[in-house]
Write a protein that holds these residues in place. Structure first.
Motif, mmCIF file in Angstrom:
data_model
loop_
_atom_site.group_PDB
_atom_site.id
_atom_site.type_symbol
_atom_site.label_atom_id
_atom_site.label_comp_id
_atom_site.label_asym_id
_atom_site.label_seq_id
_atom_site.Cartn_x
_atom_site.Cartn_y
_atom_site.Cartn_z
ATOM 1 N N THR A 236 0.850 -1.186 0.000
ATOM 2 C CA THR A 236 0.000 0.000 0.000
ATOM 3 C C THR A 236 0.891 1.242 0.000
ATOM 4 O O THR A 236 1.878 1.311 0.739
ATOM 5 N N ARG A 237 0.515 2.235 -0.815
ATOM 6 C CA ARG A 237 1.268 3.487 -0.881
ATOM 7 C C ARG A 237 0.294 4.646 -1.029
ATOM 8 O O ARG A 237 -0.647 4.591 -1.826
ATOM 9 N N VAL A 238 0.529 5.713 -0.242
ATOM 10 C CA VAL A 238 -0.306 6.907 -0.277
ATOM 11 C C VAL A 238 0.593 8.120 -0.485
ATOM 12 O O VAL A 238 1.550 8.329 0.276
ATOM 13 N N THR A 239 0.285 8.909 -1.519
ATOM 14 C CA THR A 239 1.027 10.156 -1.781
ATOM 15 C C THR A 239 0.054 11.320 -1.797
ATOM 16 O O THR A 239 -1.092 11.175 -2.245
ATOM 17 N N ILE A 240 0.513 12.459 -1.286
ATOM 18 C CA ILE A 240 -0.315 13.663 -1.224
ATOM 19 C C ILE A 240 0.440 14.807 -1.892
ATOM 20 O O ILE A 240 1.593 15.096 -1.553
ATOM 21 N N ASP A 241 -0.237 15.472 -2.843
ATOM 22 C CA ASP A 241 0.327 16.614 -3.571
ATOM 23 C C ASP A 241 -0.575 17.816 -3.305
ATOM 24 O O ASP A 241 -1.732 17.846 -3.739
ATOM 25 N N GLN A 242 -0.060 18.799 -2.552
ATOM 26 C CA GLN A 242 -0.873 19.948 -2.167
ATOM 27 C C GLN A 242 -0.690 21.084 -3.162
ATOM 28 O O GLN A 242 0.440 21.437 -3.530
ATOM 29 N N LEU A 243 -1.826 21.659 -3.591
ATOM 30 C CA LEU A 243 -1.811 22.720 -4.590
ATOM 31 C C LEU A 243 -1.035 23.935 -4.072
ATOM 32 O O LEU A 243 -1.252 24.412 -2.957
ATOM 33 N N GLY A 244 -0.096 24.406 -4.879
ATOM 34 C CA GLY A 244 0.705 25.558 -4.508
ATOM 35 C C GLY A 244 1.901 25.231 -3.652
ATOM 36 O O GLY A 244 2.756 26.096 -3.415
ATOM 37 N N VAL A 245 1.975 23.995 -3.163
ATOM 38 C CA VAL A 245 3.095 23.580 -2.301
ATOM 39 C C VAL A 245 3.910 22.476 -2.961
ATOM 40 O O VAL A 245 5.136 22.470 -2.922
ATOM 41 N N GLY A 246 3.221 21.538 -3.585
ATOM 42 C CA GLY A 246 3.883 20.396 -4.196
ATOM 43 C C GLY A 246 3.709 19.141 -3.359
ATOM 44 O O GLY A 246 2.866 19.095 -2.455
ATOM 45 N N PRO A 247 4.488 18.093 -3.609
ATOM 46 C CA PRO A 247 4.385 16.854 -2.829
ATOM 47 C C PRO A 247 4.690 17.108 -1.360
ATOM 48 O O PRO A 247 5.704 17.724 -1.020
ATOM 49 N N VAL A 248 3.796 16.609 -0.483
ATOM 50 C CA VAL A 248 3.981 16.831 0.955
ATOM 51 C C VAL A 248 4.038 15.544 1.754
ATOM 52 O O VAL A 248 4.405 15.564 2.929
#
Length: 338
Positions: A236-248
């Motif tokens: 299992t893998r979870v990635t989060i990309d926040q708008l205006g910030v990039g990958p977090v």
């Protein structure tokens, strides 16, 4: 149809079905699966019998006895394709089986394939405890699964109340569940981001059981052996990309397991002068479980850079021995209590 207990051990009975006077032990395969491998053309009759009249400890109530024609070779082919809107077709859903007799040995063989294709999508709203909306989400989840199973059995009547039977099966399951979530902030409490999760699982399971029945000590002795092994791998893998910030964020979880079971059982059954049924049985079992898990945090800007790891290894070993001595007393001739 009553299924047998799939828990630990073999014990006796559990199902309420006989095939050619032989009980179905549901440990290797369910009774439904085994009966489904019998072609309708080979069935001569189905008798409903009071279990109290059978010399089979562990059976109670009414029992269905299926009698087949051993001289007929028959089979069945079932194809169940499925089409759904906005989804890949499921073309490999089906089953093929054959049963018959060769040189006095009854046999069955079957192959079953199952596909799962599913799409779940739609909007979601996120509110606080007062019911105020602060975030909108657009969710998309896919399920792509394939399972194949091959199985077979033999039954060999050797004469003089002797018989040998065996069953084997091999199953493989592969499932992929990707999920994408797009969030849109309505107030300052919400976050604009893109979340991507992937979950993959592969499992292989093999089972083998055999028994040999023969007359001994004025009764019947039966040797039973059962072995199974299941290996499973999950990622299992979870990635989060926040708008205006990039990958977090980049979170990963791994789960590897290996489960084994070995059972040896010996039964001695007999009737006394009053036709009361007796049985003495002993069973030895060995259960093992090896589990390895890992939770890791990676650098969201560099997938190869693992910032932290949290591994955990677990081993379980359980030997077990039991001795049983069931005796259903007769309330009247030829009718013992179950």
């Amino acid at each position: 149809l009553q299924e047998a207990d799939e828990g630990r051990g073999l014990s006796q009975g559990g199902t309420n079905v006989l095939v050619n006077e032989q009980p179905i032990i549901g440990k290797g395969e369910t009774a439904t699966t085994q009966i489904g491998q019998i072609a309708a053309e080979t069935v001569l009759r189905i008798e409903i019998i009071d279990a109290g009249t059978l010399d089979l400890p562990g059976f109670s109530g009414l029992v269905a006895s299926i009698v087949t024609d051993r001289d007929v070779v028959a089979g069945a082919l079932l194809w169940q394709p499925a089409w759904r809107r906005d989804n890949e077709p499921e073309l490999l859903n089906g089953e093929i089986n054959v049963s018959g007799s060769w040189r006095g040995v009854d046999y069955t063989a079957a192959f079953k394939s199952t596909m799962v294709r599913a799409v779940f999508e739609g909007p979601e709203t996120v509110t606080d405890s007062d019911g105020a909306l602060y975030e909108l989400r657009d969710e998309l989840r896919l399920i792509d699964g394939n399972q194949q199973e091959v199985s077979g059995s033999i039954s060999w009547p050797l004469g003089e109340e002797r018989s040998l039977s065996a069953k084997a099966s091999l199953l493989r399951l592969d499932v992929s569940r990707p999920q994408e979530s797009l969030t849109q902030a309505v107030t300052s409490r919400g976050v604009d981001s893109s979340n991507l999760a992937t979950a993959d699982q592969a499992r292989v399971s093999a089972r083998l059981d055999a028994d040999y029945r023969f007359p001994l000590f004025g009764g019947t002795q039966k040797w039973i052996a059962f072995a199974s092994q299941t290996e499973s791998v999950s990622r299992t893998r979870v990635t989060i990309d926040q708008l205006g910030v990039g990958p977090v964020a980049d979170r990963r979880f791994r789960d590897d397991s290996r489960q084994e079971e070995l059972i040896l059982r010996l039964e001695q059954s007999w009737e006394d002068a009053r036709r009361n049924s007796w049985q003495l049985a002993t069973e030895a079992a060995w259960n093992t479980l090896d589990l390895s898990t890992l939770f890791a945090i990676a650098d969201p800007n560099n997938a190869e850079d693992i910032l932290s790891r949290s591994p955990l290894d677990t081993e379980i070993r359980e030997p077990r021995v039991e001795l049983t001595f069931p005796h259903p007393p007769a309330v009247c001739p030829h009718l013992p209590l179950p």
